[in-house]
Design a protein around this motif. Structure first.
Motif, PDB file in Angstrom:
ATOM      1  N   GLU A  30       0.832  -1.208   0.000  1.00 45.84           N
ATOM      2  CA  GLU A  30       0.000   0.000   0.000  1.00 45.84           C
ATOM      3  C   GLU A  30       0.867   1.259   0.000  1.00 45.84           C
ATOM      4  N   GLU A  31       1.920   1.254   0.806  1.00 47.44           N
ATOM      5  CA  GLU A  31       2.796   2.412   0.876  1.00 47.44           C
ATOM      6  C   GLU A  31       3.577   2.603  -0.424  1.00 47.44           C
ATOM      7  N   LEU A  32       4.057   1.521  -1.006  1.00 48.22           N
ATOM      8  CA  LEU A  32       4.786   1.627  -2.275  1.00 48.22           C
ATOM      9  C   LEU A  32       3.882   2.215  -3.354  1.00 48.22           C
ATOM     10  N   LYS A  33       2.652   1.777  -3.396  1.00 48.49           N
ATOM     11  CA  LYS A  33       1.694   2.296  -4.369  1.00 48.49           C
ATOM     12  C   LYS A  33       1.477   3.800  -4.162  1.00 48.49           C
ATOM     13  N   ALA A  34       1.378   4.213  -2.892  1.00 51.93           N
ATOM     14  CA  ALA A  34       1.150   5.631  -2.593  1.00 51.93           C
ATOM     15  C   ALA A  34       2.357   6.486  -3.004  1.00 51.93           C
ATOM     16  N   VAL A  35       3.555   6.003  -2.707  1.00 52.15           N
ATOM     17  CA  VAL A  35       4.770   6.757  -3.069  1.00 52.15           C
ATOM     18  C   VAL A  35       4.858   6.904  -4.580  1.00 52.15           C
ATOM     19  N   LYS A  36       4.595   5.839  -5.287  1.00 53.17           N
ATOM     20  CA  LYS A  36       4.635   5.902  -6.753  1.00 53.17           C
ATOM     21  C   LYS A  36       3.649   6.947  -7.289  1.00 53.17           C
ATOM     22  N   ALA A  37       2.496   7.026  -6.671  1.00 57.57           N
ATOM     23  CA  ALA A  37       1.464   7.957  -7.137  1.00 57.57           C
ATOM     24  C   ALA A  37       1.813   9.415  -6.813  1.00 57.57           C
ATOM     25  N   GLU A  38       2.554   9.616  -5.731  1.00 55.01           N
ATOM     26  CA  GLU A  38       2.774  10.989  -5.257  1.00 55.01           C
ATOM     27  C   GLU A  38       4.124  11.588  -5.630  1.00 55.01           C
ATOM     28  N   ALA A  39       5.153  10.748  -5.789  1.00 55.33           N
ATOM     29  CA  ALA A  39       6.523  11.266  -5.936  1.00 55.33           C
ATOM     30  C   ALA A  39       6.764  11.982  -7.257  1.00 55.33           C
ATOM     31  N   GLY A  40       5.867  11.822  -8.208  1.00 57.68           N
ATOM     32  CA  GLY A  40       6.013  12.515  -9.485  1.00 57.68           C
ATOM     33  C   GLY A  40       6.078  14.020  -9.341  1.00 57.68           C
ATOM     34  N   VAL A  41       5.626  14.533  -8.197  1.00 58.61           N
ATOM     35  CA  VAL A  41       5.672  15.975  -7.949  1.00 58.61           C
ATOM     36  C   VAL A  41       7.099  16.513  -8.068  1.00 58.61           C
ATOM     37  N   LEU A  42       8.092  15.656  -7.852  1.00 59.42           N
ATOM     38  CA  LEU A  42       9.496  16.108  -7.878  1.00 59.42           C
ATOM     39  C   LEU A  42       9.909  16.617  -9.259  1.00 59.42           C
ATOM     40  N   SER A  43       9.355  16.035 -10.313  1.00 57.01           N
ATOM     41  CA  SER A  43       9.726  16.485 -11.656  1.00 57.01           C
ATOM     42  C   SER A  43       9.165  17.874 -11.961  1.00 57.01           C
ATOM     43  N   GLY A  44       8.187  18.314 -11.176  1.00 52.35           N
ATOM     44  CA  GLY A  44       7.599  19.630 -11.392  1.00 52.35           C
ATOM     45  C   GLY A  44       8.527  20.786 -11.054  1.00 52.35           C
ATOM     46  N   TYR A  45       9.618  20.504 -10.378  1.00 57.06           N
ATOM     47  CA  TYR A  45      10.575  21.561 -10.017  1.00 57.06           C
ATOM     48  C   TYR A  45      11.679  21.743 -11.067  1.00 57.06           C
ATOM     49  N   LYS A  46      11.690  20.871 -12.065  1.00 58.32           N
ATOM     50  CA  LYS A  46      12.744  20.929 -13.083  1.00 58.32           C
ATOM     51  C   LYS A  46      12.705  22.256 -13.820  1.00 58.32           C
ATOM     52  N   ASP A  47      13.889  22.799 -14.094  1.00 62.45           N
ATOM     53  CA  ASP A  47      14.072  24.080 -14.783  1.00 62.45           C
ATOM     54  C   ASP A  47      13.570  25.266 -13.974  1.00 62.45           C
ATOM     55  N   ARG A  48      13.424  25.079 -12.644  1.00 58.97           N
ATOM     56  CA  ARG A  48      12.929  26.180 -11.795  1.00 58.97           C
ATOM     57  C   ARG A  48      13.847  26.453 -10.608  1.00 58.97           C
ATOM     58  N   LEU A  49      15.037  25.841 -10.573  1.00 58.68           N
ATOM     59  CA  LEU A  49      15.884  25.959  -9.394  1.00 58.68           C
ATOM     60  C   LEU A  49      16.492  27.352  -9.228  1.00 58.68           C
ATOM     61  N   GLY A  50      16.330  28.198 -10.205  1.00 59.79           N
ATOM     62  CA  GLY A  50      16.750  29.592 -10.050  1.00 59.79           C
ATOM     63  C   GLY A  50      15.819  30.363  -9.131  1.00 59.79           C
ATOM     64  N   GLU A  51      14.661  29.755  -8.793  1.00 59.67           N
ATOM     65  CA  GLU A  51      13.721  30.367  -7.837  1.00 59.67           C
ATOM     66  C   GLU A  51      13.939  29.720  -6.460  1.00 59.67           C
ATOM     67  N   LYS A  52      14.156  30.534  -5.468  1.00 62.00           N
ATOM     68  CA  LYS A  52      14.430  29.999  -4.124  1.00 62.00           C
ATOM     69  C   LYS A  52      13.292  29.116  -3.630  1.00 62.00           C
ATOM     70  N   GLU A  53      12.051  29.532  -3.872  1.00 62.36           N
ATOM     71  CA  GLU A  53      10.904  28.768  -3.389  1.00 62.36           C
ATOM     72  C   GLU A  53      10.851  27.381  -4.028  1.00 62.36           C
ATOM     73  N   ALA A  54      11.236  27.316  -5.305  1.00 61.62           N
ATOM     74  CA  ALA A  54      11.245  26.017  -5.992  1.00 61.62           C
ATOM     75  C   ALA A  54      12.345  25.119  -5.422  1.00 61.62           C
ATOM     76  N   LEU A  55      13.514  25.703  -5.161  1.00 62.99           N
ATOM     77  CA  LEU A  55      14.611  24.926  -4.589  1.00 62.99           C
ATOM     78  C   LEU A  55      14.227  24.387  -3.216  1.00 62.99           C
ATOM     79  N   LEU A  56      13.659  25.242  -2.383  1.00 61.30           N
ATOM     80  CA  LEU A  56      13.219  24.808  -1.053  1.00 61.30           C
ATOM     81  C   LEU A  56      12.155  23.723  -1.155  1.00 61.30           C
TER      82      LEU A  56
END
Length: 596
Positions: A30-56
């Motif tokens: 159950e936990e593995l399934k949940a992580v797989k569903a949620e961790a995709g959020v990490l790719s949303g920060y790509k090409d935005r690390l010049g913004e402090k809020e995105a880096l944080l």
């Protein structure tokens, strides 16, 4: 013959408590399934690390999913190791391992994007109060910026990665799959099949004929392939040297040490200091020759114990008591954590059918610092217990004291705590042992630890130094050249008192560590750091225990050399290795008393 129990026949009080991670495989799924569903959020920060809020945001989310995934992996791999024949657990491990690779690929853009930021932006982040927690993390990434190539070149090198690692892959396939040895005979004419694994036992045998025949067969066989193996090794070295040059490092040594910010002086001082202490290794060879009653001592006599003692059964409970006695100098706080580990579900103690062999310390930031053992009631198992508990208590302290991002520690310091525990235990055993034979056995055990972990590994490091420098200077190295370098090193390290069997010249060709450039010296420096800590603690120097515990609590919050220096161990100086050689000499003095 002793019957090995199945997993369900072992009493639960002798098993680790993995149910504290997940109560069941269903909860894991159950936990593995949940992580797989949620961790995709990490790719949303790509090409935005010049913004402090995105880096944080990225750093916080990466911690969230990193911690959850580490719990999943810890549970799966330890459950798998409980019984490697359990198909269900193998499937769970495969699932989480596959997703672990996916998440690494999903976040692989982070470091290149950080390094692509303008210097002004990086300096701004390094001084921003909102990013204070991550300052050292960002700094440790940014320090490599001068050595990062253009995007196109980095992509080209990455695409060539499989081809560039071919020398190591070819060597591993040859040595592990294709290379075979003939049978060897013992003093009674019995034949034995020789393998690399069996050689480790045969070379310690009291049967000198078996030792000699095993030695000759192994190294003669490797010697037949000296030209091929010289090509694979020098090709691997050349790849590393070219990479070092492309990335504008001053030397391959700097390239190897730079990731952990270790000064080159640490490497070079180690080789220099051990060379100053070689007379003690020569003395060891002479004393061992006398104790073994030999007219002449050969290379194949080095590993045989100088004395046999009857195997003494030591129950786990007795082993724990012995360990606590040996570790008393570390103080009550440390001993209480040790006891907590014994009764608190940290340890899987006994062998069962299908259980992974050996021993290790494992777990992650949000679990207990688990330990796998295969305890068989002998003295070696007590040493293994304190060794693995050293790792686990190091992890316990670092995880309790540091935030997640700094709770891990590098290979440079990874063996210090475990070795410190081992050294304290054997020091106590030698000091308190009243049986002369057993005392002699223990003295020889510690001498062999130092000979193989310090002298031998630094001879390996010196071989690397000589060969890399030759290749950089434009001097090609053939199999004969490598044989000559290796033979000369053995002659200098072991002295004139040993018969230098010519077959030893091909030993370089069976050392897989040479395909991980400038790695082996860390075995010696880790042992030397442990020696320095032991000296301070056993001599009762003011604040020694507190400084040592401070080292354990520091985790990865600083570069390893700085963390050790803060605890009173300066690895840029000769002192730690000199302390190791001094201990080696003291043990030799004890042996000489027996000889005389």
């Amino acid at each position: 013959m002793e019957k090995i129990p199945s997993r369900n026949e072992v009493d639960d009080r002798y098993k680790w408590r993995l149910d504290l991670i997940f109560a069941s495989n269903a909860d894991f799924e159950e936990e593995l399934k949940a992580v797989k569903a949620e961790a995709g959020v990490l790719s949303g920060y790509k090409d935005r690390l010049g913004e402090k809020e995105a880096l944080l945001g990225y750093l916080k989310d990466y911690e969230t999913y990193g911690r959850r995934l580490e719990k999943l992996y810890s549970y799966a791999h330890m459950k798998s190791d409980e019984d490697t024949t359990n198909g269900e657990q193998q499937v769970l491990l495969a699932k989480v391992s596959e997703y672990y690779s996916e998440l690494m690929a999903l976040t692989s853009w982070f470091v290149p994007e950080i390094l692509a930021l303008p210097d002004e932006k990086l300096n701004e982040y390094l001084t921003d109060p909102d990013l204070e927690l991550y300052r050292f993390h960002i700094e440790s990434i940014a320090k490599d910026k001068p050595h990062v190539l253009s995007k196109e070149r980095e992509e080209l090198l990455a695409s060539l990665g499989d081809s560039l690692s071919a020398p190591e892959k070819i060597y591993n396939m040859f040595s592990n799959a294709d290379l075979t040895f003939g049978n060897v005979t013992d003093s009674e004419g019995n034949e034995h099949q020789l393998t690399e694994e069996k050689y480790r036992n045969f070379i310690q045998s009291k049967d000198r004929v078996l030792r000699r025949n095993s030695f000759l067969e192994l190294f003669t066989t490797y010697g037949k392939y000296k030209n091929t193996l010289a090509q694979t090794l020098t090709a691997s070295m050349k790849v590393f040297n070219i990479d070092s040059k492309l990335r504008k490092y001053t030397s391959p040594v700097e390239r190897a040490l730079s990731p952990n910010n270790i000064p080159e002086a640490v490497f070079h001082n180690s080789i220099g200091t051990i060379n100053e202490g070689l007379k003690e290794l020569h003395r060891y060879v002479d004393i061992k020759k006398k104790l073994l009653g030999l007219d002449e001592i050969h290379m194949y006599d080095l590993y045989v114990p100088v004395i046999d003692i009857p195997e003494k059964k030591i129950s786990f409970e007795e082993g724990v008591a012995m360990s606590l006695e040996g570790l008393k100098p570390l103080g009550e706080e440390y001993l209480s954590i040790f006891r907590e580990g014994i009764v608190g579900g940290w340890i899987d103690i006994y062998e069962n059918k299908g259980k992974r062999s050996g021993a290790y310390s494992s777990g992650c930031f949000d679990t207990l610092p688990y330990i796998l053992l295969n305890y068989h009631d002998d003295l070696r198992d007590v040493s293994t217990l304190v060794h693995e508990m050293g790792h686990s208590i190091h992890s316990y302290y670092s995880r309790k004291t540091q935030p997640y991002i700094y709770a891990g520690y590098t290979i440079f310091v990874a063996e210090v705590a475990s070795t410190t525990n081992e050294k304290l235990l054997i020091h106590h055993q030698i000091e308190t042992e009243t049986d002369e034979k057993r005392k002699l056995y223990l003295i020889n055990q510690e001498l062999e630890q130092i000979r193989t972990t310090v002298f031998r590994q630094l001879m390996f490091a010196e071989f690397e130094k000589i060969t890399h420098e030759s290749l950089i200077g434009g001097t090609p190295l053939t199999g004969d050249d490598l044989n000559r370098i290796w033979l000369d090193l053995n002659r200098r390290y072991f002295g004139e008192g040993i018969v230098l069997d010519k077959e030893i010249e091909s030993e370089w060709s069976r050392i897989p560590h040479f395909y991980s450039d400038f790695y082996v010296y860390q075995y010696a420096t880790g042992y030397a750091a442990a020696s320095a800590f032991c000296d301070m603690i056993l001599e009762g120097r003011e604040g020694a225990v507190e400084k040592y515990l401070g080292f354990l609590k520091a985790g990865g919050s600083g570069y390893p050399v700085d963390v050790l220096a803060s605890a009173g161990v300066d690895m840029t100086s000769k002192a730690p290795l000199e302390a190791t050689v001094k201990r080696f000499a003291e043990l030799l003095d004890m042996l000489e008393e027996v000889v005389s």
